[in-house]
Design an enzyme around this catalytic site. Structure first.
Site, PDB file in Angstrom:
ATOM      1  N   HIS A 136       0.828  -1.220   0.000  1.00  0.00           N
ATOM      2  CA  HIS A 136       0.000   0.000   0.000  1.00  0.00           C
ATOM      3  C   HIS A 136       0.864   1.273   0.000  1.00  0.00           C
ATOM      4  O   HIS A 136       0.932   1.956  -0.998  1.00  0.00           O
ATOM      5  CB  HIS A 136      -1.021   0.039   1.154  1.00  0.00           C
ATOM      6  CG  HIS A 136      -1.952  -1.143   1.171  1.00  0.00           C
ATOM      7  ND1 HIS A 136      -2.725  -1.470   0.087  1.00  0.00           N
ATOM      8  CD2 HIS A 136      -2.215  -2.069   2.122  1.00  0.00           C
ATOM      9  CE1 HIS A 136      -3.431  -2.554   0.367  1.00  0.00           C
ATOM     10  NE2 HIS A 136      -3.132  -2.936   1.590  1.00  0.00           N
ATOM     11  N   ASP A 138      -5.060  -8.254  -3.564  1.00  0.00           N
ATOM     12  CA  ASP A 138      -5.391  -7.986  -2.164  1.00  0.00           C
ATOM     13  C   ASP A 138      -6.725  -8.611  -1.740  1.00  0.00           C
ATOM     14  O   ASP A 138      -6.801  -9.812  -1.542  1.00  0.00           O
ATOM     15  CB  ASP A 138      -5.346  -6.469  -1.925  1.00  0.00           C
ATOM     16  CG  ASP A 138      -5.349  -6.095  -0.448  1.00  0.00           C
ATOM     17  OD1 ASP A 138      -5.357  -6.998   0.398  1.00  0.00           O
ATOM     18  OD2 ASP A 138      -5.339  -4.891  -0.123  1.00  0.00           O
TER      19      ASP A 138
HETATM   20 ZN   LIG Z   1      -3.607  -6.926   2.419  1.00  0.00          ZN
END
Ligand SMILES: [Zn+2]
Length: 456
Positions: free
Chosen positions: A273, A324
Site C-alpha cells: 500500500h 489484495d
Molecule cells: Zn492486504
C-alpha cells in the site's frame, strides 16, 4: 525439449518477431531466438507476453467480495469493512479455504496472473486454537495453487497485537495469532515441506506495525535469515491515515519512515500500500530498492486513498500490483486504476513517467513485471534465459486487439478491455489455460459454490 514459436513476443530488449522459446523439463527457459524459422516441432502462438506476478493476495476474501457493498448504520470505512471481514473469517473451515483459493487462482490465471504471493494470515481454528498440524491452513493454500497450476510465494503472516505499542488483540483476531516461536516453527516446517518445489517459494509477512511489535519483527526476520537470507519479506504499511496517526503517536515516526529507519528495508522487502507517504518517504522508499505493493482496486474499494505514484516514480521506485481483497482479479484492471487514479488526482493524462511517444500501458506492464518478480523472489516476469516459462499468449485476431501492435497491445490490454484476448496461459512450461479455459474450472467452481452454500 518443449518449445514455442511466437509470431511476436515481448522480450527484455523490446518486441521481437518470429521468436522461438525453448525450456527444459523443469520449466526454465533455455533459449530465446528471435527471427527463427517456424518449422520444427515447436508449438505456435500469436503474441506472447510475460505473465504478471500478483504480489499481494488474501485468497479467502474472494468469497466476501461484493458482500460488503450495503450501507451500514453510519459512516462506513475501512474499519467497518474489517469488522465484517472478521465475522466472515470466524466460520471458515480448511476445505472451504482451499475451495475459495482454487476458484480465485483459476480466475487469476485466466486474467493474466501467472504467480501469486499469498499473504496468509489464517492459522488457527475457529476457536483460536492451533490445528494438530500448525500448517493446516497454509497447506490448503499450497494445495489450491498446486491444483490450479499457479506459481506461489507463500507468506505466512505474523500477527500478535491489536494496535501499536503492544495493545491486546481482539477476540475477532484469534485465528491470526501466533507467538513468535510458533510462527518460526511454522515457517521452518513450510520450508521443509516445500523444499525442492520449483513452483513455490516461502517467505514471511509480518502483518503490519499495528500487529507486530518491533522485537517480534526482529526475531522473525533473524529466524528467517538462518533458513534463507534472501527470502522475501512483506508487510502492510500506511494504508490508512488513522494507522499513520497511531504510528506517529507510538513512535514519533510514520509507518514507512519507521520501517526504513528501524527495519532497514531493502530489495527483499515489499511494503504493501504505502498510500500515505510524505514526498520524503516516497523518495527514501524508492532509493531503498524495496518494492511498493500497490492494490488499486482494493484501495479504491476500501476508501484508502491514492498512492503518490508521480513522486515515487520520479525517484525510480519499484512497484508491482496485487489483488489484495480480490474485488478485482485482473492485472490490467489494477494498472488501469493505478494510472486513472493519478489522472483524476492531477487532472492530466499519461502520468506514469515515460519518454515522448512511449506507451503508458507498456511502461506500467513492464515495471510491474519487474517489481512483482522481485517481490515474489522468483525468476519470473521476463521471456529470457534462466527465467521460468510463465507466459500469456494473446490472440491478435480478437477484435479488442485489432489495429494494435507492439506496446499498443499492452495499451489495449490495460486501457481498452484487451484481456478478452488472453487466449492461452502457461506456467512453468505447461499450459494451464487453453482457449480461455482451465481444464478443472467446472469442478473447481462447483466446489466453490458448495463451500459458499455451507458458509451461508
Ligand atoms: Zn492486504
Amino acid at each position: 525439449m518443449p518449445a514455442l514459436f511466437a509470431e511476436t513476443a515481448l522480450l527484455p530488449q523490446g518486441w521481437a518477431d518470429r521468436v522461438r522459446i525453448d525450456w527444459d523439463a523443469a520449466g526454465t527457459i533455455t533459449a530465446v531466438t528471435p527471427g527463427a524459422p517456424a518449422q520444427g516441432s515447436a508449438e505456435r502462438a500469436d503474441a506472447v507476453v510475460p505473465g504478471m506476478p500478483n504480489l499481494h493476495c488474501h485468497a479467502f476474501q474472494r468469497a466476501m467480495a461484493g458482500l460488503t457493498e450495503r450501507a451500514g448504520p453510519a459512516g462506513d470505512d475501512f474499519w467497518s469493512w474489517r469488522a465484517v471481514m472478521y465475522k466472515f473469517v470466524a466460520a471458515l473451515e480448511p476445505e472451504q479455504i482451499a475451495a475459495i483459493a482454487a476458484q480465485l487462482y483459476v480466475e487469476m490465471l485466466k486474467a493474466g496472473y501467472t504467480s501469486v504471493a499469498e499473504f496468509h494470515y489464517l492459522h488457527n481454528d475457529p476457536e483460536g486454537k492451533p490445528y494438530a498440524d500448525r500448517a493446516e491452513l497454509a497447506n490448503q493454500i499450497a494445495l489450491a495453487a498446486g491444483a490450479t497450476g499457479i506459481r506461489l510465494t507463500l507468506l505466512p503472516v505474523l500477527y500478535q497485537t491489536g494496535n501499536f505499542g503492544g495493545a491486546a488483540p481482539s477476540e475477532a483476531q484469534r485465528r491470526f495469532l501466533l507467538k513468535t516461536d510458533a510462527f518460526n516453527a511454522l515457517v521452518e516446517s513450510l520450508f521443509k515441506a516445500l523444499r525442492g518445489s520449483r513452483h513455490v517459494r516461502v517467505g514471511i509477512a509480518p502483518h503490519s506495525l499495528r500487529a507486530v511489535p518491533p522485537a517480534a519483527l526482529r526475531e522473525a526476520k533473524a529466524a528467517l535469515d538462518k533458513i534463507d537470507p534472501t527470502a522475501p519479506i512483506h508487510i502492510h504499511a500506511a494504508e490508512q491515515t488513522k494507522e499513520v496517526e497511531d504510528c506517529l503517536a507510538w513512535s514519533g515516526k510514520r509507518p514507512v519512515e519507521w520501517l526504513l529507519d528501524e527495519a532497514k528495508c531493502d530489495a527483499r522487502w515489499t511494503l504493501v500500500h504505502c498510500t500515505h507517504m510524505t514526498a520524503d518517504e516516497a523518495r527514501r522508499l524508492a532509493a531503498s530498492g524495496a518494492t511498493a505493493g500497490l492494490c488499486p482496486t482494493t484501495e479504491a474499494d476500501l476508501g484508502d486513498g491514492l498512492f503518490p505514484l508521480v513522486d515515487y516514480l520520479a525517484g525510480k521506485g519499484r512497484f508491482g500490483v496485487g489483488s489484495d481483497s480480490n474485488v478485482g482479479v485482473s492485472p490490467a484492471e489494477e494498472l488501469r486504476w493505478l494510472e486513472w487514479g493519478q489522472r483524476l488526482l492531477h487532472r492530466r493524462r499519461n502520468l506514469a513517467p515515460a519518454p515522448e511517444g512511449a506507451s503508458i500501458g507498456g511502461t506500467l506492464w513492464r515495471a510491474s513485471l519487474a517489481g512483482g518478480a522481485q517481490a515474489l523472489g522468483q525468476p519470473v516476469g521476463a521471456v529470457a534465459v534462466g527465467r521460468r516459462a510463465d507466459f500469456l499468449a494473446l490472440d491478435r485476431a480478437h477484435p479488442c486487439l485489432a489495429g494494435h501492435m507492439g506496446d499498443g497491445l499492452l495499451d489495449a490490454l490495460v486501457f481498452a478491455g484487451g484481456t478478452a484476448a488472453i487466449r492461452h496461459v502457461m506456467v512453468g512450461g505447461r499450459w494451464v489455460v487453453r482457449e480461455g479455459r482451465h481444464p478443472a474450472e467446472e469442478r473447481i467452481a462447483e466446489n466453490y459454490r458448495a463451500a459458499l452454500r455451507r458458509l451461508a
